[in-house]
Design an enzyme around this catalytic site. Structure first.
Site, mmCIF file in Angstrom:
data_model
loop_
_atom_site.group_PDB
_atom_site.id
_atom_site.type_symbol
_atom_site.label_atom_id
_atom_site.label_comp_id
_atom_site.label_asym_id
_atom_site.label_seq_id
_atom_site.Cartn_x
_atom_site.Cartn_y
_atom_site.Cartn_z
ATOM 1 N N LYS A 1 -24.712 4.164 5.858
ATOM 2 C CA LYS A 1 -24.283 3.804 4.497
ATOM 3 C C LYS A 1 -22.775 3.643 4.369
ATOM 4 C CE LYS A 1 -28.233 6.357 2.775
ATOM 5 N NZ LYS A 1 -28.665 7.641 2.227
ATOM 6 N N ARG B 1 -18.806 15.548 18.260
ATOM 7 C CA ARG B 1 -18.308 14.498 19.159
ATOM 8 C C ARG B 1 -18.281 13.212 18.359
ATOM 9 N NH1 ARG B 1 -19.993 13.000 25.203
ATOM 10 N NH2 ARG B 1 -18.563 14.713 25.509
ATOM 11 N N ARG C 1 -25.019 16.527 28.420
ATOM 12 C CA ARG C 1 -24.631 17.891 28.788
ATOM 13 C C ARG C 1 -23.896 18.635 27.676
ATOM 14 N NH1 ARG C 1 -24.787 15.145 33.031
ATOM 15 N NH2 ARG C 1 -23.146 13.906 32.104
ATOM 16 N N THR C 2 -22.948 17.956 27.064
ATOM 17 C CA THR C 2 -22.124 18.644 26.063
ATOM 18 C C THR C 2 -22.987 19.152 24.916
ATOM 19 O OG1 THR C 2 -20.290 17.216 26.650
ATOM 20 C CG2 THR C 2 -20.071 18.436 24.604
ATOM 21 N N HIS D 1 -11.238 16.455 25.301
ATOM 22 C CA HIS D 1 -12.574 17.036 25.468
ATOM 23 C C HIS D 1 -12.312 18.492 25.882
ATOM 24 C CE1 HIS D 1 -16.681 17.576 26.198
ATOM 25 N NE2 HIS D 1 -16.874 16.832 27.249
#
Lengths: 151, 309
Positions: free
Chosen positions: B85, B106, B55-56, B134
Site C-alpha cells: 500500500k 532486514r 540464516r539471519t 550487517h
C-alpha cells in the site's frame, strides 16, 4: 572618490558577504532562503578587491553561527553580518560545520533518506586537503566536490 | 551490573566500543554454555524482514525462542502495507514497535535500520540494511573467532574473495581493528578492499598486506575468512582466469598453523571445496550455529540487565 553602497542597507537582518561569484543563486535555492514572505536583496558579481563576489541580504532574519556554517561548503570564505537598527551587531566568518542537515539529498540512490520523511544529515570530516561527507543514514562517504558539482 | 547496551539500538559496528563488543562476545559464550530458556519470558520480539533471508531470520527467531520470547513478524516485505500500500517505513516502524519489546529487521535499502531506530519506541537490531551493515553477522564472526582462538587480540587474519562489495568483511575488519589484529587482504584487483577502508586502517596504525592469491600467506594465519566471488562482478574471461586463485582446497591447508580456523558467512558456492569440510580447520557450520548465540546475547543485553561488566 566617495564610496557608495551598491546594495541598499537594511534595518534589521543578515548580510552574507564574500560569497564566490556565481554561487549566490545556488545558496538561495539550496538553503531555501527564497522564502516568499521575506524581503531579500541579492547582489551578483559585485567588485571586491579586484575580484568579484556575490552578496545576499535577508531582512528581519538573524542567522546563528550554526545556521550560517551550513553555507560553508559552497562559500567557505563567506562572512555573515547580523544587522540591528542599521548597525552591524555581530560579524563572523563561516566555519566548516561538523554536520550539514537538510541541504542536499544523499547521492546514494539506494539510501533510505531519499524516500522517507526525514531530513538528510551528513557528518563532515576533513582529511588532509580533502573534505568528506558521510551520510548519517546509509553511512556512505562522498567527497564534498560531488555535492557542489551535482548542485 | 553495568550493561551499557540495555535498551540500546544495534545498528552499525562502528557505533560499538571495544568493551561493548567484548561484552556481547562474553554474553554469547555464557548463553552457549548455560542456556537461559526463560530469560525473555513474556517478551515479544518483532522479526521484520522487508527483504527475504534464510540464516539471519531463522537464527534470530531461534535465538528469541530459545530465550523464551515470542516472535511476531513477516519473512518478506512484499505482503506488508509498506510493500503493497506504499506506507512509509517510518510509519510501519511506529506501529510495529508499539506491539513489541524489540524490533529486529532486514531491509534492502541502506540506512533503513538507522531510520527505524529514530521512529521506534523499542530497541532496533539491524539484520542487514542493503549493502551497508550487517552487525549481527560481525558479532557471530567475533564470537566464533574468540571461541576458537581464546582471544580477539593480535591475531593474523586473512580475508579472501570479494572484498570490495562484501559488507561482512568491511564490518569485521573494522571490529577486529580495535583488537590490534593484522590483516591480509586476498582479492582480484577489481574486487580489492575499498580505499576508504584501507585509509581508515592506515590511520589507526593497523598493519595489513594485499595479495592476489592464497599462495604464500597460509602458514602464518590464525583465521582465514573466505567469501564468495560473484561471477557477475567480473568479466567472464577474467573470472575464469582468477577463479582458482581464490578457491580453498584441503591441499592448500598443508603446513598451516594447528589453530587455524576457516570461516565463511555462507552460502558458499565453490570457493571452499567440500573436502575441506572434514578437516579440523573448517568452522563455517559451527560459525553459522553461533549466529543463534550471538543474537541471543544481543537480545539478552538489549532487553534485560542480567549481563554486564
Amino acid at each position: 572618490m566617495k564610496k557608495q553602497l551598491q546594495v541598499e542597507a537594511i534595518a534589521q537582518g543578515t548580510v552574507i558577504d564574500h560569497i564566490p561569484a556565481g554561487t549566490g543563486i545556488k545558496i538561495l535555492r539550496f538553503f531555501q532562503l527564497a522564502d516568499a514572505s521575506k524581503r531579500m536583496t541579492i547582489g551578483l558579481n559585485l567588485p571586491s578587491h579586484g575580484e568579484m563576489k556575490d552578496l545576499i541580504k535577508i531582512e528581519n532574519t538573524q542567522f546563528t553561527e550554526e545556521q550560517a556554517n551550513q553555507l560553508a561548503l559552497f562559500a567557505p570564505n563567506a562572512t555573515v553580518n547580523v544587522i540591528d537598527n542599521f548597525e552591524v551587531v555581530k560579524k563572523f566568518k563561516v566555519a566548516m560545520p561538523n554536520r550539514i542537515e537538510g541541504v542536499f539529498a544523499c547521492p546514494n540512490s539506494n539510501c533510505i533518506s531519499l524516500n522517507e520523511p526525514v531530513t538528510s544529515k551528513f557528518n563532515v570530516r576533513e582529511t588532509g586537503c580533502e573534505l568528506k561527507l558521510k551520510c548519517h543514514y546509509c553511512e556512505k562517504t562522498f567527497l564534498s566536490g560531488l555535492f557542489t558539482e551535482l548542485h | 551490573m553495568n550493561n551499557p547496551l540495555y535498551q540500546k539500538d544495534i545498528i552499525s559496528i562502528p557505533d560499538l566500543t571495544r568493551s561493548e563488543l567484548e561484552l556481547i562476545v562474553s554474553t554469547a559464550n555464557q548463553l552457549k554454555e548455560y542456556p537461559r530458556p526463560e530469560l525473555l519470558k513474556n517478551k515479544i520480539i518483532a522479526s521484520c524482514f522487508f527483504e527475504a533471508s534464510t540464516r539471519t531470520r531463522l537464527s534470530f527467531e531461534t535465538a528469541a525462542q530459545r530465550l523464551g520470547g515470542s516472535v511476531i513478524g513477516f519473512p518478506d516485505g512484499g505482503n506488508t502495507s509498506l510493500g503493497k500500500k506504499g506506507e512509509t517505513l517510518a510509519d510501519s516502524v511506529k506501529v510495529i514497535s508499539s506491539y513489541c519489546d524489540a524490533f529486529f529487521m532486514r531491509h534492502p535499502q541502506e540506512g533503513a535500520a538507522r531510520l527505524a531506530s529514530e521512529f521506534s519506541s523499542v530497541p532496533v537490531i539491524n539484520g542487514g540494511d542493503g549493502s551497508n551493515q550487517h552487525p549481527t553477522q560481525t558479532l557471530l564472526d567475533l564470537f566464533s573467532i574468540y571461541e576458537t582462538q581464546g582471544t580477539l587480540e593480535g591475531l593474523q587474519v586473512a580475508f579472501v574473495g570479494d572484498l570490495k562489495y562484501g559488507r561482512t568483511v568491511h564490518s569485521l575488519a573494522q571490529a577486529l581493528s580495535l583488537f590490534g589484529c593484522e590483516f591480509h587482504f586476498i582479492a582480484p584487483a577489481a574486487l580489492g578492499m575499498p580505499d576508504y577502508l584501507l585509509e581508515e586502517l592506515t590511520n589507526k596504525g593497523i598493519k595489513f598486506t594485499l595479495h592476489e592469491g592464497l599462495d604464500g600467506v597460509m602458514e602464518q594465519l590464525d583465521i582465514l575468512y573466505m567469501t564468495r566471488v560473484q561471477k557477475e562482478r567480473l568479466d567472464e574471461t577474467e573470472y575464469q582466469h582468477m577463479k582458482s586463485s581464490f578457491i580453498l582446497t584441503s591441499e592448500l591447508l598443508h603446513g598451516v598453523k594447528s589453530n587455524l580456523k576457516v570461516l565463511h558467512p555462507l552460502p558458499r558456492i565453490d570457493e571452499i571445496t567440500t573436502d575441506v569440510d572434514s578437516t579440523p580447520y573448517a568452522y563455517y557450520f559451527q560459525q553459522a550455529e553461533n549466529g543463534v548465540y550471538a543474537r541471543q546475547a544481543l537480545l539478552a543485553l538489549v532487553l534485560t540487565n542480567e549481563f554486564g561488566v
